[in-house]
Design a protein around this motif. Structure first.
Motif, PDB file in Angstrom:
ATOM      1  N   ILE A 136      45.017  37.272  31.741  1.00 19.12           N
ATOM      2  CA  ILE A 136      44.684  37.361  30.322  1.00 19.12           C
ATOM      3  C   ILE A 136      44.248  35.972  29.878  1.00 19.12           C
ATOM      4  O   ILE A 136      44.988  34.992  30.067  1.00 19.12           O
ATOM      5  CB  ILE A 136      45.877  37.840  29.479  1.00 19.12           C
ATOM      6  CG1 ILE A 136      46.486  39.121  30.092  1.00 19.12           C
ATOM      7  CG2 ILE A 136      45.446  38.087  28.041  1.00 19.12           C
ATOM      8  CD1 ILE A 136      45.547  40.300  30.171  1.00 19.12           C
ATOM      9  N   THR A 137      43.060  35.845  29.309  1.00 19.28           N
ATOM     10  CA  THR A 137      42.538  34.536  28.915  1.00 19.28           C
ATOM     11  C   THR A 137      43.242  34.048  27.650  1.00 19.28           C
ATOM     12  O   THR A 137      43.912  34.825  26.959  1.00 19.28           O
ATOM     13  CB  THR A 137      41.029  34.610  28.659  1.00 19.28           C
ATOM     14  OG1 THR A 137      40.804  35.343  27.434  1.00 19.28           O
ATOM     15  CG2 THR A 137      40.303  35.296  29.802  1.00 19.28           C
ATOM     16  N   PRO A 138      43.081  32.761  27.313  1.00 16.70           N
ATOM     17  CA  PRO A 138      43.663  32.255  26.055  1.00 16.70           C
ATOM     18  C   PRO A 138      43.195  33.036  24.830  1.00 16.70           C
ATOM     19  O   PRO A 138      43.912  33.107  23.828  1.00 16.70           O
ATOM     20  CB  PRO A 138      43.179  30.798  26.021  1.00 16.70           C
ATOM     21  CG  PRO A 138      43.006  30.427  27.459  1.00 16.70           C
ATOM     22  CD  PRO A 138      42.501  31.672  28.124  1.00 16.70           C
ATOM     23  N   ALA A 139      42.002  33.629  24.892  1.00 16.61           N
ATOM     24  CA  ALA A 139      41.487  34.442  23.781  1.00 16.61           C
ATOM     25  C   ALA A 139      41.980  35.883  23.851  1.00 16.61           C
ATOM     26  O   ALA A 139      41.600  36.702  23.010  1.00 16.61           O
ATOM     27  CB  ALA A 139      39.962  34.413  23.784  1.00 16.61           C
ATOM     28  N   GLY A 140      42.806  36.199  24.857  1.00 17.85           N
ATOM     29  CA  GLY A 140      43.373  37.529  24.974  1.00 17.85           C
ATOM     30  C   GLY A 140      42.554  38.504  25.779  1.00 17.85           C
ATOM     31  O   GLY A 140      42.930  39.675  25.913  1.00 17.85           O
ATOM     32  N   LYS A 141      41.426  38.080  26.313  1.00 16.42           N
ATOM     33  CA  LYS A 141      40.583  38.995  27.073  1.00 16.42           C
ATOM     34  C   LYS A 141      41.178  39.267  28.463  1.00 16.42           C
ATOM     35  O   LYS A 141      41.899  38.447  29.019  1.00 16.42           O
ATOM     36  CB  LYS A 141      39.167  38.438  27.189  1.00 16.42           C
ATOM     37  CG  LYS A 141      38.470  38.357  25.835  1.00 16.42           C
ATOM     38  CD  LYS A 141      37.031  37.879  25.965  1.00 16.42           C
ATOM     39  CE  LYS A 141      36.359  37.859  24.593  1.00 16.42           C
ATOM     40  NZ  LYS A 141      34.937  37.429  24.678  1.00 16.42           N
ATOM     41  N   VAL A 142      40.849  40.442  29.006  1.00 15.82           N
ATOM     42  CA  VAL A 142      41.355  40.876  30.301  1.00 15.82           C
ATOM     43  C   VAL A 142      40.302  40.591  31.363  1.00 15.82           C
ATOM     44  O   VAL A 142      39.147  41.003  31.221  1.00 15.82           O
ATOM     45  CB  VAL A 142      41.675  42.383  30.285  1.00 15.82           C
ATOM     46  CG1 VAL A 142      42.192  42.840  31.639  1.00 15.82           C
ATOM     47  CG2 VAL A 142      42.680  42.698  29.181  1.00 15.82           C
ATOM     48  N   VAL A 143      40.692  39.891  32.421  1.00 13.96           N
ATOM     49  CA  VAL A 143      39.773  39.580  33.513  1.00 13.96           C
ATOM     50  C   VAL A 143      40.382  40.065  34.824  1.00 13.96           C
ATOM     51  O   VAL A 143      41.510  39.698  35.172  1.00 13.96           O
ATOM     52  CB  VAL A 143      39.460  38.074  33.589  1.00 13.96           C
ATOM     53  CG1 VAL A 143      38.521  37.783  34.756  1.00 13.96           C
ATOM     54  CG2 VAL A 143      38.840  37.599  32.282  1.00 13.96           C
ATOM     55  N   VAL A 144      39.633  40.909  35.518  1.00 20.87           N
ATOM     56  CA  VAL A 144      40.089  41.510  36.773  1.00 20.87           C
ATOM     57  C   VAL A 144      39.341  40.860  37.934  1.00 20.87           C
ATOM     58  O   VAL A 144      38.115  40.724  37.902  1.00 20.87           O
ATOM     59  CB  VAL A 144      39.830  43.032  36.774  1.00 20.87           C
ATOM     60  CG1 VAL A 144      40.265  43.650  38.102  1.00 20.87           C
ATOM     61  CG2 VAL A 144      40.555  43.691  35.608  1.00 20.87           C
ATOM     62  N   LEU A 145      40.093  40.455  38.955  1.00 26.55           N
ATOM     63  CA  LEU A 145      39.520  39.932  40.196  1.00 26.55           C
ATOM     64  C   LEU A 145      39.579  41.014  41.253  1.00 26.55           C
ATOM     65  O   LEU A 145      40.628  41.649  41.460  1.00 26.55           O
ATOM     66  CB  LEU A 145      40.297  38.711  40.673  1.00 26.55           C
ATOM     67  CG  LEU A 145      39.974  38.202  42.086  1.00 26.55           C
ATOM     68  CD1 LEU A 145      38.562  37.637  42.165  1.00 26.55           C
ATOM     69  CD2 LEU A 145      41.004  37.142  42.515  1.00 26.55           C
ATOM     70  N   GLY A 146      38.449  41.249  41.926  1.00 24.76           N
ATOM     71  CA  GLY A 146      38.435  42.239  42.990  1.00 24.76           C
ATOM     72  C   GLY A 146      37.397  41.914  44.034  1.00 24.76           C
ATOM     73  O   GLY A 146      36.796  40.823  44.036  1.00 24.76           O
ATOM     74  N   THR A 147      37.180  42.861  44.929  1.00 22.05           N
ATOM     75  CA  THR A 147      36.156  42.715  45.965  1.00 22.05           C
ATOM     76  C   THR A 147      35.305  43.976  46.014  1.00 22.05           C
ATOM     77  O   THR A 147      35.734  45.059  45.595  1.00 22.05           O
ATOM     78  CB  THR A 147      36.767  42.480  47.359  1.00 22.05           C
ATOM     79  OG1 THR A 147      37.680  43.537  47.657  1.00 22.05           O
ATOM     80  CG2 THR A 147      37.488  41.141  47.423  1.00 22.05           C
ATOM     81  N   TYR A 148      34.089  43.816  46.543  1.00 29.88           N
ATOM     82  CA  TYR A 148      33.223  44.962  46.763  1.00 29.88           C
ATOM     83  C   TYR A 148      32.581  44.835  48.134  1.00 29.88           C
ATOM     84  O   TYR A 148      32.397  43.736  48.660  1.00 29.88           O
ATOM     85  CB  TYR A 148      32.148  45.067  45.672  1.00 29.88           C
ATOM     86  CG  TYR A 148      31.098  43.974  45.690  1.00 29.88           C
ATOM     87  CD1 TYR A 148      29.850  44.193  46.275  1.00 29.88           C
ATOM     88  CD2 TYR A 148      31.339  42.722  45.127  1.00 29.88           C
ATOM     89  CE1 TYR A 148      28.877  43.205  46.289  1.00 29.88           C
ATOM     90  CE2 TYR A 148      30.374  41.724  45.143  1.00 29.88           C
ATOM     91  CZ  TYR A 148      29.150  41.972  45.722  1.00 29.88           C
ATOM     92  OH  TYR A 148      28.193  40.980  45.744  1.00 29.88           O
ATOM     93  N   GLN A 149      32.267  45.989  48.726  1.00 31.22           N
ATOM     94  CA  GLN A 149      31.644  46.024  50.052  1.00 31.22           C
ATOM     95  C   GLN A 149      30.605  47.136  50.062  1.00 31.22           C
ATOM     96  O   GLN A 149      30.921  48.303  49.804  1.00 31.22           O
ATOM     97  CB  GLN A 149      32.684  46.263  51.147  1.00 31.22           C
ATOM     98  CG  GLN A 149      32.115  46.172  52.549  1.00 31.22           C
ATOM     99  CD  GLN A 149      33.169  46.343  53.624  1.00 31.22           C
ATOM    100  OE1 GLN A 149      34.220  46.962  53.394  1.00 31.22           O
ATOM    101  NE2 GLN A 149      32.917  45.801  54.812  1.00 31.22           N
ATOM    102  N   GLU A 150      29.368  46.779  50.381  1.00 29.56           N
ATOM    103  CA  GLU A 150      28.268  47.734  50.290  1.00 29.56           C
ATOM    104  C   GLU A 150      28.232  48.708  51.457  1.00 29.56           C
ATOM    105  O   GLU A 150      27.952  49.896  51.285  1.00 29.56           O
ATOM    106  CB  GLU A 150      26.946  46.969  50.164  1.00 29.56           C
ATOM    107  CG  GLU A 150      26.876  46.183  48.855  1.00 29.56           C
ATOM    108  CD  GLU A 150      25.751  45.163  48.841  1.00 29.56           C
ATOM    109  OE1 GLU A 150      25.257  44.824  49.937  1.00 29.56           O
ATOM    110  OE2 GLU A 150      25.380  44.715  47.740  1.00 29.56           O
ATOM    111  N   THR A 151      28.492  48.240  52.658  1.00 33.73           N
ATOM    112  CA  THR A 151      28.638  49.100  53.833  1.00 33.73           C
ATOM    113  C   THR A 151      29.723  48.496  54.713  1.00 33.73           C
ATOM    114  O   THR A 151      30.120  47.335  54.533  1.00 33.73           O
ATOM    115  CB  THR A 151      27.340  49.205  54.657  1.00 33.73           C
ATOM    116  OG1 THR A 151      27.100  47.956  55.324  1.00 33.73           O
ATOM    117  CG2 THR A 151      26.142  49.546  53.770  1.00 33.73           C
ATOM    118  N   LEU A 152      30.193  49.264  55.695  1.00 30.10           N
ATOM    119  CA  LEU A 152      31.252  48.768  56.561  1.00 30.10           C
ATOM    120  C   LEU A 152      30.804  47.617  57.443  1.00 30.10           C
ATOM    121  O   LEU A 152      31.638  46.905  58.017  1.00 30.10           O
ATOM    122  CB  LEU A 152      31.787  49.910  57.432  1.00 30.10           C
ATOM    123  CG  LEU A 152      32.491  51.044  56.674  1.00 30.10           C
ATOM    124  CD1 LEU A 152      32.910  52.137  57.647  1.00 30.10           C
ATOM    125  CD2 LEU A 152      33.691  50.517  55.900  1.00 30.10           C
TER     126      LEU A 152
END
Length: 426
Positions: A162-178
Motif C-alpha cells: 500500500i503506497t503512502p497515498a493509499g494505493k494498492v500495488v501488486v507485484l507478480g509475474t507473467y509468462q507468454e509460453t512455457l
C-alpha cells in the motif's frame, strides 16, 4: 540454543491437542496451532491493532486451492472463525488504508488435460481478493489473458503493498509460453480497490524472474528482490537482483550480486524488509546447482536499491556465521523483520543430513546487525516438520513467527510469539 516446539507447547499451554482454548492469564510468549476442515498451509501473517491476521491455503487438488483467513488476539487466541474463500490461493495480505479491510493476492490455476496447446493445459491467472475487517468477501479481481490468441499468457501475483497515498500495488509475474522467460509486472489500483490505474510489464532481460514475497513503496518508487535465472526455465543457476522501479516507468536502478561468480550457484532471495533507519535487509538461500550445500544468507540494500556486497553473510545452523557448503545441515532463509534496535531477525528452517529426504525441518532464527554481524542464533523444533512463512516484530519488541507444522502428512498453521531474544518464556 534449541527449544523443542511441542515440549514448549505442552509446558506453556497444557496440551497441544487443544491449543486454541483461551488461556487463564495473558502471556508474553506462546505457541498455537490452528487446523481447518482439512490440512492448511501458512502463507503469511500481519500485525493488526488488536492482534494478528493469518493467511493460509487449503489444497484439495492442484487446480482447486481454497484461501484461508482468520484473526487472533495478541495472545494468539482466535477471535474469528476460520474463513474459506474459493477461487484460488493466497500469497500475501495487507490492510487497506482508511480501515477498508484487507487485500489478498495469489493465483488461480485452471487445468484442461485435453487442451490443444500444451501451454494451455494449465492456465494461470493472478487473483486479488478484497475482504472486509470482518472477513466478509467484498470483491475478487483476476488478471488473466482475455485475448483470443492460441496460447494464453499466464499471470501470478506474489506480493502487495500500500503506497503512502493509499494505493494498492501488486507485484507478480507473467509468462507468454512455457519456453519463454518469466517476467515481472506491477499492477496499480486506486485506494478503494475499485479502479485499475496501470499495469506495467517489464522485459528488461530475456531471463526468468522469481520474485520475493514482499514489495515496498518509496514514494512513487517500488523495490523488491528477485532471483534471475541464467538459463530460461532453470533456477538452479541464478543470481540476486534488486529491481528499483519508478511508478509507471522502467527500472531506474538494477543492482545485482552473484551474476559473475567463478562457480555456478543459486541465490534465491525470499523476503525483503525495510530497516528501522535506512535501507533494506534481504534474506534468502544460497545453494549449489544441485541444491546441496544450502545456507541462509543476509545482505543489506540501501534506499536507492544498491546491494552492499560487503554485507553478504551466510549462516549455518551448526557452524553459525559460515558459508559451510559441506555442513551437516541444509539451511534455508524464508522471512525477515527489522527490529526496533536497528537490527534484523532472519527466519527459516534447516534439515540435518540424517533427515534429508524425511521432510523433517526445524526452525532457525538469527539476529544480525545491518552489516550482517551475528548477534544470536536460536533453533526450535519438534516431532513434526516446521517451515516459516512470516516473521514480524510486535509492539512489545517480541517476535511473531508464522509458519506450517506438518505431522503425519497433515499441515497446520502455527503462530509462535517469543521475546525479543527469540526465547519462549513469560
Amino acid at each position: 540454543m534449541k527449544y523443542s516446539l511441542f515440549f514448549a507447547c505442552t509446558m506453556l499451554l497444557g496440551a497441544c491437542t487443544n491449543m486454541e482454548n483461551a488461556e487463564p492469564a495473558k502471556r508474553n510468549t506462546f505457541i498455537k496451532l490452528y487446523s481447518g476442515i482439512r490440512g492448511i498451509d501458512a502463507a503469511a501473517a500481519e500485525v493488526t491493532p488488536d492482534g494478528y491476521i493469518v493467511l493460509g491455503n487449503m489444497t484439495l487438488t492442484r487446480d482447486s486451492v481454497i484461501t484461508v483467513v482468520f484473526k487472533t488476539d495478541k495472545q494468539g487466541n482466535r477471535t474469528t472463525p476460520i474463513r474459506y474463500y474459493q477461487g484460488g490461493s493466497g500469497s500475501a495480505i495487507k490492510a487497506l488504508a482508511g480501515n477498508q479491510g484487507f487485500i489478498i493476492v495469489g493465483q488461480r490455476i485452471k487445468t484442461d488435460p485435453g487442451a490443444a496447446q500444451t501451454d494451455n493445459i494449465d492456465v494461470i491467472s493472478a487473483r486479488m481478493l478484497h475482504i472486509s475487517n470482518d472477513l466478509d468477501s467484498i470483491k475478487t479481481i483476476y488478471l488473466r489473458d482475455e485475448t483470443t490468441q492460441a496460447i494464453k499468457t499466464d499471470y501470478g501475483a506474489t506480493a502487495v503493498t500500500i503506497t503512502p497515498a493509499g494505493k494498492v500495488v501488486v507485484l507478480g509475474t507473467y509468462q507468454e509460453t512455457l519456453s519463454t522467460p518469466v517476467k515481472p509486472y506491477l499492477q496499480q489500483f486506486n485506494a478503494t480497490f475499485t479502479t485499475q490505474e496501470s499495469l506495467v510489464q517489464y522485459n528488461l532481460l530475456q531471463r526468468s524472474y522469481r520474485n520475493s514475497k514482499s514489495v515496498h513503496a518509496l514514494g512513487d518508487t517500488f523495490i523488491w528482490a528477485s532471483s534471475i535465472a541464467l538459463e530460461q526455465q532453470n533456477f538452479d543457476f541464478s543470481y540476486l537482483s534488486i529491481p528499483y522501479v519508478q511508478s509507471g516507468s522502467v527500472f531506474t536502478n538494477y543492482s545485482s550480486f552473484g551474476e559473475n561468480t567463478p562457480t555456478a550457484q543459486s541465490l534465491r532471495p525470499n523476503d525483503i524488509q525495510p530497516a528501522l533507519t535506512t535501507g533494506f535487509g534481504v534474506v534468502g538461500t544460497r545453494s549449489n546447482p544441485n541444491n546441496s550445500g544450502s545456507n541462509m544468507f543476509f545482505v543489506f540494500v540501501d534506499f536507492l536499491g544498491n546491494i552492499k556486497p560487503a554485507t553478504m553473510t551466510y549462516f549455518d545452523a551448526l557452524a553459525g556465521n559460515s558459508e559451510a557448503t559441506t555442513s551437516e545441515t541444509e539451511d534455508y532463509g524464508t522471512a525477515i523483520t527489522a527490529t526496533s534496535d536497528d537490527s534484523f531477525v532472519l527466519a527459516g528452517h534447516f534439515t540435518s543430513n540424517s533427515q534429508i529426504g524425511s521432510g523433517l525441518n526445524d526452525i532457525l532464527l538469527i539476529k544480525v546487525g545491518t552489516q550482517g554481524s551475528l548477534q544470536w542464533m536460536k533453533t526450535l523444533g519438534g516431532t513434526g516438520s516446521e517451515t516459516v512463512s512470516t516473521i514480524r516484530e510486535t509492539e512489545d519488541g517480541g517476535l511473531l513467527i508464522c509458519g506450517t507444522n506438518t505431522l503425519g502428512n497433515v499441515p497446520s498453521i502455527f503462530l509462535i510469539k517469543t521475546d525479543r531474544n527469540g526465547e519462549l518464556k513469560d
